[in-house]
Design a protein around this motif. Sequence first.
Motif, mmCIF file in Angstrom:
data_model
loop_
_atom_site.group_PDB
_atom_site.id
_atom_site.type_symbol
_atom_site.label_atom_id
_atom_site.label_comp_id
_atom_site.label_asym_id
_atom_site.label_seq_id
_atom_site.Cartn_x
_atom_site.Cartn_y
_atom_site.Cartn_z
ATOM 1 N N PHE A 77 0.827 -1.208 0.000
ATOM 2 C CA PHE A 77 0.000 0.000 0.000
ATOM 3 C C PHE A 77 0.859 1.255 0.000
ATOM 4 C CE2 PHE A 77 -2.282 3.296 2.461
ATOM 5 C CZ PHE A 77 -3.306 3.533 1.569
ATOM 6 N N LYS A 78 1.825 1.327 0.911
ATOM 7 C CA LYS A 78 2.693 2.508 0.967
ATOM 8 C C LYS A 78 3.577 2.602 -0.275
ATOM 9 C CE LYS A 78 3.047 3.301 5.953
ATOM 10 N NZ LYS A 78 1.939 2.430 6.362
ATOM 11 N N SER A 80 2.956 1.477 -3.381
ATOM 12 C CA SER A 80 2.182 1.888 -4.549
ATOM 13 C C SER A 80 1.724 3.345 -4.424
ATOM 14 C CB SER A 80 0.978 0.974 -4.741
ATOM 15 O OG SER A 80 0.115 1.033 -3.613
ATOM 16 N N ARG A 81 1.403 3.776 -3.221
ATOM 17 C CA ARG A 81 0.963 5.163 -3.023
ATOM 18 C C ARG A 81 2.059 6.159 -3.405
ATOM 19 N NH1 ARG A 81 -1.198 7.839 2.694
ATOM 20 N NH2 ARG A 81 -1.711 9.895 1.827
ATOM 21 N N SER A 82 3.302 5.748 -3.244
ATOM 22 C CA SER A 82 4.417 6.629 -3.599
ATOM 23 C C SER A 82 4.441 6.950 -5.088
ATOM 24 C CB SER A 82 5.744 5.983 -3.190
ATOM 25 O OG SER A 82 5.782 5.727 -1.796
ATOM 26 N N TYR A 84 1.464 7.063 -7.172
ATOM 27 C CA TYR A 84 0.304 7.813 -7.668
ATOM 28 C C TYR A 84 -0.018 9.074 -6.854
ATOM 29 C CZ TYR A 84 -2.512 5.543 -3.985
ATOM 30 O OH TYR A 84 -3.009 5.100 -2.798
ATOM 31 N N ASP A 85 0.575 9.232 -5.675
ATOM 32 C CA ASP A 85 0.326 10.413 -4.843
ATOM 33 C C ASP A 85 1.581 11.280 -4.835
ATOM 34 O OD1 ASP A 85 -0.310 12.316 -2.969
ATOM 35 O OD2 ASP A 85 -1.037 10.893 -1.460
ATOM 36 N N TYR A 88 3.216 12.211 -1.391
ATOM 37 C CA TYR A 88 3.560 11.161 -0.437
ATOM 38 C C TYR A 88 4.687 10.286 -0.967
ATOM 39 C CZ TYR A 88 3.141 7.103 2.623
ATOM 40 O OH TYR A 88 3.412 6.093 3.506
ATOM 41 N N GLU A 112 8.456 7.810 6.149
ATOM 42 C CA GLU A 112 7.418 8.523 5.419
ATOM 43 C C GLU A 112 7.802 9.980 5.204
ATOM 44 O OE1 GLU A 112 3.047 6.947 6.027
ATOM 45 O OE2 GLU A 112 3.944 7.360 7.988
ATOM 46 N N LYS A 114 5.413 13.131 3.852
ATOM 47 C CA LYS A 114 4.061 13.462 3.424
ATOM 48 C C LYS A 114 3.777 14.945 3.577
ATOM 49 C CE LYS A 114 -0.817 12.271 4.018
ATOM 50 N NZ LYS A 114 -1.259 13.666 3.918
#
Length: 277
Positions: A77-78, A80-82, A84-85, A88, A112, A114
Motif C-alpha cells: 500500500f505505501k 504503490s501510493r508513492s 500515484y500520490d 507522499y 514517510e 508526506k
Amino acid sequence: MKHILKSIFNLIFLLSLFLANAQRKEAPQLKLKDSVTSATVSSKTVVSKDTVTIKKDSVVVPVKTNRYGIRLGIDLFKLSRSFYDKDYTGLELVGDYRLNKKYYIAAEVGNENKTTDDARLNFTTKGSYIKAGFDYNGYENWLDMENIISIGLRYGFSTFNQQLNNYKIYNTNQYFGEIPPVNSGQKYNGLTASWIEVVAGMKAKVFNNVFMGFSLRFNRLITNKQPDNFENLYIPGFNRTYNGNFGVGFNYTVTYFVPLYKKKVKPAEEVKKTPKK
C-alpha cells in the motif's frame, strides 16, 4: 470479510478430505478353492477354507509437523501510493517470527515523507518509525495449510520533523474577502511520539512460502512531543491524528517465509483396528 474467507478455507479443506476418503478402498478378499485347508500364509494374511482375508494389524499415522521460521516482506500500500500520490513517499518493511503454535513476534519498520494540505495550513512531515509486538493466530489450519487470522498488539515509536509551508488567517470580516496564504517555511526538528497499536489482520499462502495479507490498525498516543504554536496533525507510522490522541492505519503486504526448523505436532502412533467379522 474475515468470516467469509475463513468459510472459503474450510470449504476447500472439507472438499479435499471428501476426495481423499473417496479414494480409499477396503482390503480385498481373495477366493480360494474348497480344497485349501486352514493355514497361516503370512503375518498379515489368514487363510480359511473358503476365503483369504487380509487383516491389518496396525496403521502408522504420519507425523504432522509445524514449520517455524522468519517471514519478511513489504507493505504494498505505501509502496504503490508513492507512485500515484505526488504528496507522499513511503516505505514499510514487515516481519514476524513464530514462537509456538499460536504466537508470533512481529515488527514493522518504515519511513514517510508526506505533505498535508488542509483548509487553513499546508505542512510537510518527514520521519522514521518502528513498531514491535506480537500476533495471536486464532485460525485452526487443516492439513498442511499455514494461513493466519490474527489479532495483535504493537508499541510504536517515531522520530520526525515538521515544516510549515504556508497558512491562512481566518478573516471574520467577509467584506474584504479571503486573505491570501502566508508563506512560512518554519521548521520544527527533533519531534518524537509513541503509541499503542491494536492490530487485526490475516495472511494467506498463495504460493510455496509466499503469503499475501492485510491488517487494520487502531492507535492510541502515549507521548507526543509538539513544538510551540504547532500541532502534530500527522505522525509517521501513526498516520493522521484525530481528537489529538487517536489514529487508524492499514497495510497490504506480501511476505516470504524462510523455514528454519520443524516441530512435531504429535509422535507417530499405531492405531489398532478391529477386524471385520
